[in-house]
Motif scaffolding. Sequence first.
Motif, mmCIF file in Angstrom:
data_model
loop_
_atom_site.group_PDB
_atom_site.id
_atom_site.type_symbol
_atom_site.label_atom_id
_atom_site.label_comp_id
_atom_site.label_asym_id
_atom_site.label_seq_id
_atom_site.Cartn_x
_atom_site.Cartn_y
_atom_site.Cartn_z
ATOM 1 N N VAL A 1 0.800 -1.220 0.000
ATOM 2 C CA VAL A 1 0.000 0.000 0.000
ATOM 3 C C VAL A 1 0.847 1.291 0.000
ATOM 4 O O VAL A 1 1.818 1.401 0.742
ATOM 5 C CB VAL A 1 -0.976 -0.054 1.208
ATOM 6 C CG1 VAL A 1 -0.239 -0.077 2.543
ATOM 7 C CG2 VAL A 1 -2.005 1.034 1.162
ATOM 8 N N ARG B 1 5.596 10.930 -2.658
ATOM 9 C CA ARG B 1 5.366 10.993 -1.210
ATOM 10 C C ARG B 1 6.668 11.315 -0.489
ATOM 11 O O ARG B 1 7.701 10.689 -0.756
ATOM 12 C CB ARG B 1 4.724 9.705 -0.696
ATOM 13 C CG ARG B 1 5.592 8.485 -0.682
ATOM 14 C CD ARG B 1 4.832 7.235 -0.281
ATOM 15 N NE ARG B 1 4.591 7.128 1.146
ATOM 16 C CZ ARG B 1 4.467 5.950 1.779
ATOM 17 N NH1 ARG B 1 4.572 4.818 1.097
ATOM 18 N NH2 ARG B 1 4.241 5.914 3.061
ATOM 19 N N TYR C 1 11.634 9.236 1.328
ATOM 20 C CA TYR C 1 11.604 8.145 0.345
ATOM 21 C C TYR C 1 12.368 8.453 -0.942
ATOM 22 O O TYR C 1 12.438 7.599 -1.813
ATOM 23 C CB TYR C 1 10.148 7.787 0.015
ATOM 24 C CG TYR C 1 9.378 7.267 1.210
ATOM 25 C CD1 TYR C 1 9.686 6.031 1.767
ATOM 26 C CD2 TYR C 1 8.359 8.012 1.802
ATOM 27 C CE1 TYR C 1 9.006 5.544 2.880
ATOM 28 C CE2 TYR C 1 7.668 7.537 2.904
ATOM 29 C CZ TYR C 1 7.994 6.306 3.437
ATOM 30 O OH TYR C 1 7.315 5.832 4.535
ATOM 31 N N ASN D 1 8.133 -5.500 0.353
ATOM 32 C CA ASN D 1 7.961 -4.234 1.054
ATOM 33 C C ASN D 1 6.463 -3.980 1.095
ATOM 34 O O ASN D 1 5.876 -3.502 0.118
ATOM 35 C CB ASN D 1 8.686 -3.086 0.353
ATOM 36 C CG ASN D 1 8.543 -1.779 1.136
ATOM 37 O OD1 ASN D 1 7.755 -1.686 2.080
ATOM 38 N ND2 ASN D 1 9.307 -0.766 0.738
ATOM 39 N N GLY E 1 4.829 -1.920 2.885
ATOM 40 C CA GLY E 1 4.434 -0.588 3.354
ATOM 41 C C GLY E 1 3.860 -0.677 4.760
ATOM 42 O O GLY E 1 4.293 -1.501 5.574
ATOM 43 N N ALA E 2 2.841 0.130 5.041
ATOM 44 C CA ALA E 2 2.266 0.177 6.398
ATOM 45 C C ALA E 2 1.675 -1.169 6.826
ATOM 46 O O ALA E 2 1.606 -1.460 8.028
ATOM 47 C CB ALA E 2 1.204 1.276 6.468
ATOM 48 N N HIS F 1 3.270 -3.396 9.484
ATOM 49 C CA HIS F 1 3.211 -3.106 10.910
ATOM 50 C C HIS F 1 1.944 -3.622 11.585
ATOM 51 O O HIS F 1 1.846 -3.594 12.803
ATOM 52 C CB HIS F 1 3.342 -1.593 11.141
ATOM 53 C CG HIS F 1 4.462 -0.970 10.366
ATOM 54 N ND1 HIS F 1 5.759 -1.441 10.434
ATOM 55 C CD2 HIS F 1 4.491 0.065 9.470
ATOM 56 C CE1 HIS F 1 6.532 -0.711 9.627
ATOM 57 N NE2 HIS F 1 5.786 0.196 9.035
ATOM 58 N N HIS G 1 12.515 -2.264 3.695
ATOM 59 C CA HIS G 1 11.898 -0.942 3.802
ATOM 60 C C HIS G 1 12.895 0.081 3.295
ATOM 61 O O HIS G 1 14.086 0.015 3.636
ATOM 62 C CB HIS G 1 11.529 -0.615 5.250
ATOM 63 C CG HIS G 1 10.511 -1.562 5.803
ATOM 64 N ND1 HIS G 1 9.177 -1.460 5.503
ATOM 65 C CD2 HIS G 1 10.652 -2.654 6.579
ATOM 66 C CE1 HIS G 1 8.530 -2.462 6.097
ATOM 67 N NE2 HIS G 1 9.406 -3.201 6.751
ATOM 68 N N ILE G 2 12.407 1.021 2.544
ATOM 69 C CA ILE G 2 13.268 2.079 1.998
ATOM 70 C C ILE G 2 13.781 2.957 3.142
ATOM 71 O O ILE G 2 14.962 3.287 3.214
ATOM 72 C CB ILE G 2 12.460 2.917 0.983
ATOM 73 C CG1 ILE G 2 12.112 2.039 -0.226
ATOM 74 C CG2 ILE G 2 13.222 4.180 0.583
ATOM 75 C CD1 ILE G 2 11.034 2.622 -1.126
ATOM 76 N N SER G 3 12.878 3.324 4.041
ATOM 77 C CA SER G 3 13.237 4.215 5.152
ATOM 78 C C SER G 3 13.679 3.402 6.369
ATOM 79 O O SER G 3 13.487 2.180 6.422
ATOM 80 C CB SER G 3 12.028 5.093 5.522
ATOM 81 O OG SER G 3 10.983 4.277 6.037
ATOM 82 N N VAL H 1 12.840 2.265 9.423
ATOM 83 C CA VAL H 1 11.615 2.148 10.230
ATOM 84 C C VAL H 1 11.892 2.077 11.737
ATOM 85 O O VAL H 1 11.026 2.426 12.543
ATOM 86 C CB VAL H 1 10.733 0.945 9.789
ATOM 87 C CG1 VAL H 1 10.045 1.245 8.467
ATOM 88 C CG2 VAL H 1 11.520 -0.354 9.707
ATOM 89 N N ARG I 1 6.116 2.024 13.655
ATOM 90 C CA ARG I 1 6.796 1.483 12.468
ATOM 91 C C ARG I 1 7.878 0.464 12.837
ATOM 92 O O ARG I 1 8.405 -0.227 11.966
ATOM 93 C CB ARG I 1 7.443 2.604 11.646
ATOM 94 C CG ARG I 1 6.445 3.512 10.973
ATOM 95 C CD ARG I 1 7.152 4.471 10.031
ATOM 96 N NE ARG I 1 6.347 5.659 9.810
ATOM 97 C CZ ARG I 1 5.439 5.792 8.845
ATOM 98 N NH1 ARG I 1 5.232 4.823 7.987
ATOM 99 N NH2 ARG I 1 4.737 6.900 8.733
HETATM 100 C C1 DQA Z 1 7.974 1.672 4.175
HETATM 101 C C2 DQA Z 1 7.916 2.044 5.667
HETATM 102 C C3 DQA Z 1 6.509 1.957 6.189
HETATM 103 O O1 DQA Z 1 6.476 2.321 7.571
HETATM 104 C C4 DQA Z 1 5.597 2.891 5.428
HETATM 105 O O2 DQA Z 1 4.277 2.766 5.891
HETATM 106 C C5 DQA Z 1 5.695 2.695 3.955
HETATM 107 C C6 DQA Z 1 7.003 2.490 3.367
HETATM 108 C C7 DQA Z 1 9.380 1.894 3.607
HETATM 109 O O3 DQA Z 1 9.653 1.357 2.533
HETATM 110 O O4 DQA Z 1 10.173 2.620 4.196
HETATM 111 O O5 DQA Z 1 4.704 2.784 3.239
HETATM 112 O O6 DQA Z 1 7.663 0.296 4.056
#
Ligand code: DQA
Length: 149
Positions: A14, A22, A27, A78, A80-81, A84, A104-106, A108, A115
């Motif tokens: 998602v 975004r 990101y 990945n 996304g949210a 979690h 995860h790109i970021s 977390v 996260r």
């Molecule tokens: C993410 C980290 C998640 O917390 C966030 O909700 C994302 C992207 C990442 O790739 O850093 O949608 O998965």
Amino acid sequence: MSSAHNRVAVMHGVNLDMLGRRDPEIYGTETLSQYEYRIHEFARELGLEASFFQTNHEGEFCEYLHRVPETADAVLVNAGAWSHYSWAIRDALDVAGKPAVEVHISDVANREDWRSVSVFDGLVAAKISGKGLDGYREGLEVLARELGV
Ligand code: DQA
């Protein structure tokens, strides 16, 4: 079925179709297509064959995982949210029954507390975060080792 056992399903969940739009400070500015192009190249360099899937619909993500036993040998995910809180996606990854790595790109672990929770704990061979595109290469390297490629 390929006898090479080198097929990796690269799955984005998602909001990851919004990459490039975004929060570029978190990101970056690359789009999902640009990510996928580079991931495809990394995979090829490692002797892996990547296929790609993205959806914003949790049920579709689960159904794609249900088909993984027929379509792939490993999963790079990945979510996304969903990572979690979606126990449904954890169960579906378990059903897929293939080696998996969470990316995860970021970073977390160093953002909001929620996260740092991952539904994939104990199910994935590795969790890689905060390394952007390089994290995907690292994840593919782990999967290549798991697959003996
Ligand atoms: C993410 C980290 C998640 O917390 C966030 O909700 C994302 C992207 C990442 O790739 O850093 O949608 O998965």
